[in-house]
Design a protein around this motif. Sequence first.
Motif, PDB file in Angstrom:
ATOM      1  N   TRP A  41       0.828  -1.205   0.000  1.00 26.62           N
ATOM      2  CA  TRP A  41       0.000   0.000   0.000  1.00 26.62           C
ATOM      3  C   TRP A  41       0.860   1.252   0.000  1.00 26.62           C
ATOM      4  CZ3 TRP A  41      -4.651  -0.604  -1.465  1.00 26.62           C
ATOM      5  CH2 TRP A  41      -5.320  -1.787  -1.183  1.00 26.62           C
ATOM      6  N   ARG A 229      -2.345   2.009   6.559  1.00 24.25           N
ATOM      7  CA  ARG A 229      -2.899   1.251   5.432  1.00 24.25           C
ATOM      8  C   ARG A 229      -4.272   1.753   5.036  1.00 24.25           C
ATOM      9  NH1 ARG A 229      -0.552  -2.912   8.376  1.00 24.25           N
ATOM     10  NH2 ARG A 229      -2.559  -3.586   9.250  1.00 24.25           N
ATOM     11  N   GLU A 233      -5.357   2.960   1.418  1.00 30.91           N
ATOM     12  CA  GLU A 233      -6.420   2.291   0.684  1.00 30.91           C
ATOM     13  C   GLU A 233      -7.465   3.277   0.209  1.00 30.91           C
ATOM     14  OE1 GLU A 233      -7.935  -0.626   3.341  1.00 30.91           O
ATOM     15  OE2 GLU A 233      -6.036  -1.708   3.460  1.00 30.91           O
ATOM     16  N   ARG A 237      -8.167   4.426  -3.762  1.00 32.28           N
ATOM     17  CA  ARG A 237      -9.428   4.157  -4.420  1.00 32.28           C
ATOM     18  C   ARG A 237     -10.050   5.415  -4.989  1.00 32.28           C
ATOM     19  NH1 ARG A 237     -11.204   0.168   0.425  1.00 32.28           N
ATOM     20  NH2 ARG A 237      -9.981  -1.624  -0.243  1.00 32.28           N
ATOM     21  N   SER A 255      -7.799  -3.553  -4.929  1.00 28.58           N
ATOM     22  CA  SER A 255      -8.961  -3.808  -4.099  1.00 28.58           C
ATOM     23  C   SER A 255      -9.206  -5.290  -3.884  1.00 28.58           C
ATOM     24  CB  SER A 255     -10.210  -3.174  -4.730  1.00 28.58           C
ATOM     25  OG  SER A 255     -10.602  -3.873  -5.890  1.00 28.58           O
TER      26      SER A 255
END
Length: 290
Positions: A41, A229, A233, A237, A255
Amino acid sequence: MSINFLEHVEEKFTHMVQVGGIAVPAFGKFSVIWRVQQKCWQVVGCKSVHYDLVFLLDASSSVGKEDFEKVRQWVSNLVETFEIGPDKTRVGVVRYSDRPTTEFDLGKYKTREEIKEAARKIQYYGGNTNTGDALRYINTYSFSKEAGGRLSDRTVKKVAILLTDGRSQDFVLDPATAAHQAGIRIFAVGVGEALKEELDEIASEPKSAHVFHVSDYNAIDKIRGKLRRRLCETSNRSNTSRCFLRKDYRSIMLSIGLCPVVTIYNQFAVASELDEFLCKYMEDQRTVIT
């Protein structure tokens, strides 16, 4: 991108496997190794996204001097995981009790070491817990151009990480909502007797990704990796890759938990080339079900 590179990778595909409705290439022993790990990540999600990051720290009497020292160290440790610089991630700190006070603005320090040194000197005074007033303050001032915020750069993500150990003595919902509407992503970290309902009112959506709770200040550093993280994330996205076709395949692959870590023969260690190839390959094969 090298044609030889594309040919070399393509001939190593062994077959396509279905994962979550998406056909994903499975690799032979000479090709790319895929796995999930914390650095995945950081490399793909976080190092491609820069932040105006403000820590909003409860410095009320319930915290205490001893535990506030742990807060200082926690901030310093989190800063260590970011790429810091005037054109990368900028960090600011606001502490609050009876009223919010800027410890240092986003534009003040230019290097990681400067910020870590400043974090170790954050002042503690005690007092009440006026979290709503503090949220209003960061929305109106802390991300402003005057404070070093980069409002004109839409690629920079505005993020606030709030840490509190008790119930606010003013209302938090309205100022938190105003901050969300201004594009500020808020992570709410509660310690001890912090109320889950109040953390939910403060945090961005989805709540499950933006709310954390630990038993005491000894445990806050244990969530540092998870918080980092989650930030990566959610940012990845919402961020569009430069390899954008019908969908952002890089985000799709992330994902479902895939991330390139080791490349062929250690010869093609450029993740961007691999990303571009996978985007092209998956589009050509029309493997994404829309």
